[in-house]
Design a protein around this motif. Structure first.
Motif, PDB file in Angstrom:
ATOM      1  N   GLU A  47      -0.908   3.283  32.897  1.00  0.00           N
ATOM      2  CA  GLU A  47       0.359   3.487  32.200  1.00  0.00           C
ATOM      3  C   GLU A  47       0.910   2.147  31.719  1.00  0.00           C
ATOM      4  OE1 GLU A  47       3.251   6.856  33.283  1.00  0.00           O
ATOM      5  OE2 GLU A  47       2.522   6.096  35.222  1.00  0.00           O
ATOM      6  N   LEU A  48       1.303   2.126  30.438  1.00  0.00           N
ATOM      7  CA  LEU A  48       1.781   0.887  29.830  1.00  0.00           C
ATOM      8  C   LEU A  48       3.156   1.069  29.218  1.00  0.00           C
ATOM      9  CD1 LEU A  48      -1.448  -0.291  27.943  1.00  0.00           C
ATOM     10  CD2 LEU A  48      -0.666  -0.970  30.228  1.00  0.00           C
ATOM     11  N   LEU A  49       3.829  -0.058  29.071  1.00  0.00           N
ATOM     12  CA  LEU A  49       5.099  -0.128  28.350  1.00  0.00           C
ATOM     13  C   LEU A  49       4.907  -1.071  27.169  1.00  0.00           C
ATOM     14  CD1 LEU A  49       8.278   0.198  28.090  1.00  0.00           C
ATOM     15  CD2 LEU A  49       8.418  -1.874  29.512  1.00  0.00           C
ATOM     16  N   TRP A  50       5.149  -0.549  25.963  1.00  0.00           N
ATOM     17  CA  TRP A  50       5.173  -1.373  24.768  1.00  0.00           C
ATOM     18  C   TRP A  50       6.644  -1.585  24.386  1.00  0.00           C
ATOM     19  CZ3 TRP A  50       1.617   2.554  25.435  1.00  0.00           C
ATOM     20  CH2 TRP A  50       0.256   2.227  25.319  1.00  0.00           C
ATOM     21  N   ARG A  73       3.382  -2.159  37.665  1.00  0.00           N
ATOM     22  CA  ARG A  73       3.754  -3.483  38.161  1.00  0.00           C
ATOM     23  C   ARG A  73       5.193  -3.826  37.770  1.00  0.00           C
ATOM     24  NH1 ARG A  73      -0.209  -6.624  40.107  1.00  0.00           N
ATOM     25  NH2 ARG A  73       0.848  -8.567  39.511  1.00  0.00           N
ATOM     26  N   MET A  74       5.565  -3.437  36.548  1.00  0.00           N
ATOM     27  CA  MET A  74       6.925  -3.743  36.104  1.00  0.00           C
ATOM     28  C   MET A  74       7.950  -3.020  36.980  1.00  0.00           C
ATOM     29  SD  MET A  74       9.552  -2.619  33.869  1.00  0.00           S
ATOM     30  CE  MET A  74      10.943  -3.614  34.360  1.00  0.00           C
ATOM     31  N   ASP A  79      11.321  -3.616  43.991  1.00  0.00           N
ATOM     32  CA  ASP A  79      11.204  -3.851  45.433  1.00  0.00           C
ATOM     33  C   ASP A  79      11.381  -5.315  45.812  1.00  0.00           C
ATOM     34  OD1 ASP A  79      10.662  -1.143  45.750  1.00  0.00           O
ATOM     35  OD2 ASP A  79       8.506  -1.447  45.447  1.00  0.00           O
ATOM     36  N   VAL A  80      11.236  -6.220  44.840  1.00  0.00           N
ATOM     37  CA  VAL A  80      11.387  -7.643  45.153  1.00  0.00           C
ATOM     38  C   VAL A  80      12.596  -8.245  44.438  1.00  0.00           C
ATOM     39  CG1 VAL A  80       8.925  -7.973  45.599  1.00  0.00           C
ATOM     40  CG2 VAL A  80       9.808  -8.304  43.281  1.00  0.00           C
ATOM     41  N   PHE A  94       8.167 -10.954  34.680  1.00  0.00           N
ATOM     42  CA  PHE A  94       7.568 -10.053  33.688  1.00  0.00           C
ATOM     43  C   PHE A  94       6.184 -10.549  33.257  1.00  0.00           C
ATOM     44  CE2 PHE A  94      12.087  -8.857  32.124  1.00  0.00           C
ATOM     45  CZ  PHE A  94      12.189  -7.889  33.105  1.00  0.00           C
ATOM     46  N   ASP A  95       5.986 -11.863  33.270  1.00  0.00           N
ATOM     47  CA  ASP A  95       4.696 -12.406  32.843  1.00  0.00           C
ATOM     48  C   ASP A  95       3.559 -11.915  33.737  1.00  0.00           C
ATOM     49  OD1 ASP A  95       5.925 -13.764  30.807  1.00  0.00           O
ATOM     50  OD2 ASP A  95       5.981 -15.691  31.846  1.00  0.00           O
ATOM     51  N   TYR A  96       3.873 -11.613  35.002  1.00  0.00           N
ATOM     52  CA  TYR A  96       2.853 -11.139  35.932  1.00  0.00           C
ATOM     53  C   TYR A  96       2.577  -9.640  35.776  1.00  0.00           C
ATOM     54  CZ  TYR A  96       3.467 -15.684  38.106  1.00  0.00           C
ATOM     55  OH  TYR A  96       3.526 -17.036  38.332  1.00  0.00           O
TER      56      TYR A  96
END
Length: 679
Positions: A47-50, A73-74, A79-80, A94-96
């Motif tokens: 699943e992606l976000l554009w 991941r986004m 949680d952090v 966001f880069d990660y």
């Protein structure tokens, strides 16, 4: 049957939304879509976000302007998340979450798009929506206008926490299609791209319909007759007379390019009784005041005040503005705030005349004006149903001097050598002049191509780009009125003039006994008198701006070399050469440098050679005309033919930063003609 990809669908929607000024302003807002793609590493669906990346424009968005993130991941960043006091750290996180290579950097609004549980999300800055967002009782009005379909969100600076807030609103209000963000704009969503777009447009149109139906007829109050718009010609004349002063004011800390607008909506606002109070409140939407500064400088004189009175008062108000802006910075700065970026206004308003806006280039200056017009529209809407109440100065400062905003500014590419400079080049529709204009535009200058032939001037300007880069104007340099008018056009287009190139010329090759009085007068009128008239008119502008500048004369090797059969031409070039020396001495105290270029044998692309000069010179030397360039090259030390581009290179060099301490110089561009060495 073909299926449109998720990114393509998003780009199409974005381009439609971004091309309508009622929906959002240039580079304002962002859109997103969620979908599934195949992970090239695992071969499994992911699943992606554009989402539109940082600094992009919806109207011109392409796939390269999208940031692409893994949605799992986004969303795991929740949680952090360390809390609102440290939310800026999430942008680096966001880069990660990025998927693949390339694409744009994620913007601060990425959290809003990723955390909201909807496949498609739009965040926009429509004037009608921001009118509700900046109304004193915006929350109540939102409920009245939209019912429970749109939810009010109190002002919060864009970031991770705002994304969490909107995500919660979406969960808690399943009937809602979007929200009004206090002080800021709107956000809408949908299960499909079409549904999100439809919902965005519904909010915008419903907001406007409410304003139209319930808004006061005269939200800015009564018209102040003494501030009413001047007649068209008088308005433009006054704007041209004031613009160099105003540009100097806006460029006190850093050189700026200007843009002028006398849009009826601007003039109507400036003629209203509420204009002074509303202007003092400043803009509200972050996209607005990042371009316009927190508030404009408003001239507090009637429309019919003289130019002299207006200039004197503008200079006084500039000092007040600088002190006020410095106090604003000092009141809100913290130990880690970036240094103050300058205390000059980006928007200057003159009743009866219009709006002067400024930026690092013409596009930025024009867009700043467009954003302030958006702000006027917002004020009109908010005042019509309530009272305009922008976010506080403290919150504006948190945006303007945000570390993330500073980082964005630091990522901008280094300016070109002639950025912010406005060049006025005569005889620039062909030959040497066109080459000079082309080189200066490539080096970042705004260019005014001035030529006797308007159609050719406009065509040459169009080759360089849009009117944000170059314009063509008609001028007969022997006519002082035409010279003044052409410079006024340059001023109204870009705010002033910084670099003038006297290139217009004509030549007749005749021996003394065949040279007529008319021949003599023609050449002296165009080159000697014409250069004088252009330099005189330009010097007034350069001095009034107070920004220094350059005047360059395209003279000739013949200004120092006694060649055969060209008494009128060579005498005229000698006149131009001495004008360089005289003006260098006179204008130096104003920081204006005056230098000359001495070309020789520029045959290719030359209007002068094509008009008969080439044939005459070839006859003088006893060669075929098409071999004239080769002939000139062979008589030089370097054995090289001189091209228009070689002259243009010399102009770019002598007017660039590397020669900031050079004036009164003549540069030979002749491939080496020993008889023309300066001594």
């Amino acid at each position: 049957m073909t299926t449109t990809s998720t990114p393509a669908e998003l780009i199409a929607r974005s381009n439609r939304l971004g091309s309508d000024p009622k929906v959002t302003n240039y580079a304002g807002g962002n859109t997103s879509a969620k979908g599934t793609a195949t992970d090239p590493v695992t071969g499994e669906p992911v699943e992606l976000l554009w989402v539109k990346g940082s600094g992009g424009d919806l109207g011109t968005l392409t796939e390269k302007g999208l940031a692409v993130l893994r949605l799992d991941r986004m969303r795991a960043l929740v949680d952090v998340y360390p809390g609102v006091e440290r939310e800026d750290e999430m942008v680096a996180a966001f880069d990660y979450c990025l998927f693949g290579t390339g694409g744009a950097a994620p913007s601060i609004d990425t959290a809003m798009h990723g955390l909201v549980d909807a496949a498609h999300v739009d965040h926009l800055h429509p004037d009608s929506g921001i009118a509700f967002a900046t109304a004193k009782d915006g929350e109540k009005l939102t409920k009245q206008a939209f019912g429970d379909k749109v939810v009010w969100v109190p002002w919060r600076r864009p970031g991770f926490q705002l994304g969490l807030d909107i995500a919660a609103i979406k969960r808690e209000n399943p009937q809602a299609i979007g929200c009004i963000l206090g002080g800021h704009g709107i956000t809408a969503w949908g299960d499909t791209s079409n549904e999100a777009e439809k919902n965005s447009l519904w909010i915008i149109e419903t907001a406007q319909a409410y304003l139209d139906e319930h808004g006061a007829k005269h939200p800015f109050g009564a018209t102040v007759e003494q501030n009413a718009s001047l007649p068209d010609a008088d308005r433009r004349d006054k704007a041209a007379a004031l613009f160099p002063t105003i540009r100097g004011i806006a460029s006190h800390d850093k050189p700026m390019v200007g843009h002028f607008s006398d849009d009826p909506r601007v003039l109507d606002f400036l003629a209203s009784e509420k204009a002074p109070a509303l202007a003092a409140l400043g803009t509200s939407c972050p996209d607005h005041f990042l371009r316009t500064k927190v508030k404009p400088l408003l001239l507090d004189l009637p429309a019919d005040a003289s130019v002299e009175e207006s200039i004197a008062r503008l200079n006084e108000l500039h000092e007040v503005y600088r002190a006020d802006y410095t106090a604003y910075y000092d009141a809100h700065k913290t130990a880690d705030s970036p240094a103050m970026r300058g205390a000059d206004p980006a928007i200057v308003l003159v009743p009866g005349v219009g709006m002067f806006s400024f930026g690092a280039n013409k596009q930025t200056a024009r867009v700043a004006g467009e954003f302030y017009l958006n702000a006027i529209n917002v004020m009109r809407g908010a005042e019509s149903i309530s009272s305009y109440t922008p976010i506080s100065d403290a919150e504006k400062f948190r945006i303007e001097y945000w570390a993330l905003e500073e980082a964005k500014l630091q990522r901008m590419p280094k300016s070109k050598s002639h950025a912010t400079r406005v060049a006025f080049v005569t005889g620039a529709a062909s030959g040497i002049g066109k080459a000079i204009a082309t080189r200066l535009a490539a080096d970042g200058a705004c260019v005014v191509i001035a030529d006797l032939d308007l159609a050719k001037a406009q065509a040459a300007a169009a080759e360089l780009g849009s009117t944000d880069v170059a314009i063509g104007v008609q001028v007969d340099v022997t006519d002082s009125a035409q010279v003044e008018r052409a410079l006024d056009e340059a001023i109204l287009a870009f705010g002033g003039v910084d670099l003038v190139v006297n290139n217009a010329g004509v030549s007749l090759s005749k021996p003394l006994l065949e040279t007529t009085e008319q021949d003599w007068d023609l050449q002296h009128d165009i080159m000697a008198k014409g250069s004088f008239l252009v330099s005189k008119a330009a010097a007034r502008v350069l001095i009034e701006q107070g920004l220094g500048g350059d005047i360059v004369y395209i003279a000739s090797k013949n200004s120092v070399f006694a060649g055969p059969n060209n008494i009128a031409y060579s005498a005229t070039k000698a006149d131009q050469a001495h004008q360089v020396r005289l003006l260098a001495v006179e204008l130096g105290e104003h920081g204006v440098r005056v230098n000359g270029i001495n070309p020789d044998g520029v045959v290719r692309g030359s209007g002068i050679f094509a008009s008969g000069w080439g044939a005459n010179r070839a006859k003088t030397y006893g060669i075929e005309e098409e071999k004239l360039g080769e002939f000139y090259a062979q008589r030089t030390i370097l054995k090289r033919e001189v091209l228009p581009e070689n002259v243009a290179n010399a102009v770019a060099a002598i007017t660039g930063p590397d020669f900031s301490h050079t004036t009164g110089l003549h540069i030979p561009v002749d491939a080496g003609v020993a008889a023309a060495f300066l001594r």
